[in-house]
Design an enzyme around this catalytic site. Sequence first.
Site, mmCIF file in Angstrom:
data_model
loop_
_atom_site.group_PDB
_atom_site.id
_atom_site.type_symbol
_atom_site.label_atom_id
_atom_site.label_comp_id
_atom_site.label_asym_id
_atom_site.label_seq_id
_atom_site.Cartn_x
_atom_site.Cartn_y
_atom_site.Cartn_z
ATOM 1 N N TYR A 219 -26.612 21.387 25.314
ATOM 2 C CA TYR A 219 -25.174 21.228 25.541
ATOM 3 C C TYR A 219 -24.819 21.304 27.024
ATOM 4 O O TYR A 219 -23.802 20.768 27.455
ATOM 5 C CB TYR A 219 -24.363 22.246 24.738
ATOM 6 N N GLU B 133 -7.811 6.100 24.897
ATOM 7 C CA GLU B 133 -8.559 5.453 23.819
ATOM 8 C C GLU B 133 -9.834 4.801 24.345
ATOM 9 O O GLU B 133 -10.907 4.906 23.737
ATOM 10 C CB GLU B 133 -7.687 4.390 23.124
ATOM 11 N N PRO C 277 -32.766 -21.211 -6.509
ATOM 12 C CA PRO C 277 -31.353 -21.162 -6.135
ATOM 13 C C PRO C 277 -30.530 -20.392 -7.166
ATOM 14 O O PRO C 277 -30.863 -20.352 -8.349
ATOM 15 C CB PRO C 277 -30.936 -22.638 -6.097
ATOM 16 N N ASN D 37 -36.231 -15.943 1.233
ATOM 17 C CA ASN D 37 -35.338 -14.790 1.308
ATOM 18 C C ASN D 37 -36.053 -13.531 1.781
ATOM 19 O O ASN D 37 -37.269 -13.396 1.624
ATOM 20 C CB ASN D 37 -34.719 -14.488 -0.060
ATOM 21 N N ILE E 128 -24.336 -15.680 14.457
ATOM 22 C CA ILE E 128 -25.734 -16.103 14.383
ATOM 23 C C ILE E 128 -25.880 -17.252 13.388
ATOM 24 O O ILE E 128 -26.599 -18.230 13.650
ATOM 25 C CB ILE E 128 -26.624 -14.911 14.001
ATOM 26 N N GLU E 129 -25.202 -17.167 12.253
ATOM 27 C CA GLU E 129 -25.253 -18.254 11.268
ATOM 28 C C GLU E 129 -24.760 -19.561 11.894
ATOM 29 O O GLU E 129 -25.385 -20.615 11.721
ATOM 30 C CB GLU E 129 -24.385 -17.906 10.060
ATOM 31 N N ARG F 238 -24.912 -23.226 10.359
ATOM 32 C CA ARG F 238 -24.374 -22.895 9.034
ATOM 33 C C ARG F 238 -22.974 -23.479 8.881
ATOM 34 O O ARG F 238 -22.099 -23.280 9.729
ATOM 35 C CB ARG F 238 -24.331 -21.385 8.844
ATOM 36 N N ARG G 269 -27.939 -23.962 2.527
ATOM 37 C CA ARG G 269 -27.490 -23.496 3.824
ATOM 38 C C ARG G 269 -28.671 -23.337 4.768
ATOM 39 O O ARG G 269 -29.786 -23.015 4.332
ATOM 40 C CB ARG G 269 -26.689 -22.200 3.706
ATOM 41 N N ASP H 94 -28.302 -17.804 5.870
ATOM 42 C CA ASP H 94 -27.353 -16.937 5.189
ATOM 43 C C ASP H 94 -27.674 -15.487 5.551
ATOM 44 O O ASP H 94 -28.804 -15.034 5.355
ATOM 45 C CB ASP H 94 -27.476 -17.135 3.676
ATOM 46 N N ASP I 68 -26.058 -11.690 4.884
ATOM 47 C CA ASP I 68 -25.051 -10.944 4.134
ATOM 48 C C ASP I 68 -25.285 -9.445 4.260
ATOM 49 O O ASP I 68 -26.425 -8.976 4.135
ATOM 50 C CB ASP I 68 -25.100 -11.317 2.647
ATOM 51 N N LEU J 55 -14.575 -9.131 3.394
ATOM 52 C CA LEU J 55 -15.849 -8.453 3.176
ATOM 53 C C LEU J 55 -15.799 -7.539 1.958
ATOM 54 O O LEU J 55 -14.843 -6.786 1.773
ATOM 55 C CB LEU J 55 -16.178 -7.623 4.429
ATOM 56 N N HIS K 125 -22.478 -5.703 -1.582
ATOM 57 C CA HIS K 125 -22.341 -7.137 -1.799
ATOM 58 C C HIS K 125 -22.192 -7.403 -3.291
ATOM 59 O O HIS K 125 -22.937 -6.885 -4.115
ATOM 60 C CB HIS K 125 -23.551 -7.886 -1.236
#
Length: 278
Positions: free
Chosen positions: A53, A73, A163, A174, A195-196, A201, A210, A213, A215, A229, A233
Site C-alpha cells: 500500500y 470523473e 450450419p 468454430n 473486427i468483424e 462481415r 458470414r 462471427d 459473439d 446485447l 448468448h
Amino acid sequence: MDKIHIRDLELYCKHGVYPEETFLGQKFLFDVTLYTNTRPAGLTDDLEKSINYGEISNQIKDYMSKNTYKLLEAAAENLCRELLLTTKGLEKIHLEIKKPWAPVNLPLDTVSVEIERGWHTAYIAVGANMGETEKTVQEAIKEVGTIKDTTVTKVSTLIVTKPYGGVEQDDFLNGAMEVRTLLTPEELLAELHRIEAEHGRERVLRWGPRTLDLDIIFYDDLVMDSDELTIPHIDMQNRDFVVDPMAEIAPYKRHPIYGKTMKELKGELHGELIGAAK
C-alpha cells in the site's frame, strides 16, 4: 475477496475546469479499496505476496502529479485503469476522489466522485464459413488479443460444424476463447463488431453465411438483455458449435441462468450421461 484500504490520502494536485485550478492546484483526498487475495501473504508474512500500500500511495501521487484532468470523473477513470494494469494481483479497485475546496461559491464540505472498476472474464465464440475460414478465425483471435485492456487467456480447438438455423450454406469453422478485460460488455461488443467489419462481415441474412462471427457468450456471471446485447448468448445451450468449444476451455463454468456447467450442457446436448459409472 480480501480488501486493503487506503483512507484519506492527502495530495496536492492540479486538476479542474478553471485555469487557476490547473495552475495553482489544490488539495484532494483519495479513498482507495484494493481487492486482492491476501491469504498467501497472511500465511507467509511476505510482502512480495501482497500489494504494497505504500507503493500504491506513491504511485497515485506520481500519476496524479504527472497528469492533469478537468473532471474528477476522468481522473478517477484513468487512475483506476493505471493501477489495474500495473499492479500484480489487483482484481478490482474502489476509488473515491474528494475535492474539499471545490469552487462553487457556496459553503460545502467536499465534492467527490466514487467509482469501482475491475477485471472481467468473458467468453467469446468465433466462427466463419466464407473465404479462407481458418486464416480468418486465427487472425480474429489474434486481433481480439490486441483490443485495448484485453488479453486472450485461453483458446479452444477449432471444429467444423453444420450450419444452424435452417439456411442452406457451407459448414462453419468454430471455436471459443476466454478473455480478461477491463472493458464493459458494450465496449467489448463494439470492438468485436469492428473486427468483424474489417473482415468484411455484412449483417444481411439471419443465421446466414458470414466471413466472421464474434459473439459474447458469457461476461462474468452477468445476465443482461438490451436492444444491442443479450448475455448469456441466447440459446447457446442448444448450439454444439458453442457448447463443445466452451466445454473444452471452461468445463466447470456454470450458466448463470440454468446453473449447469458447460460439461453438463455438452452431455445433455449429445445425450451423454455425465458422471455415469464406467
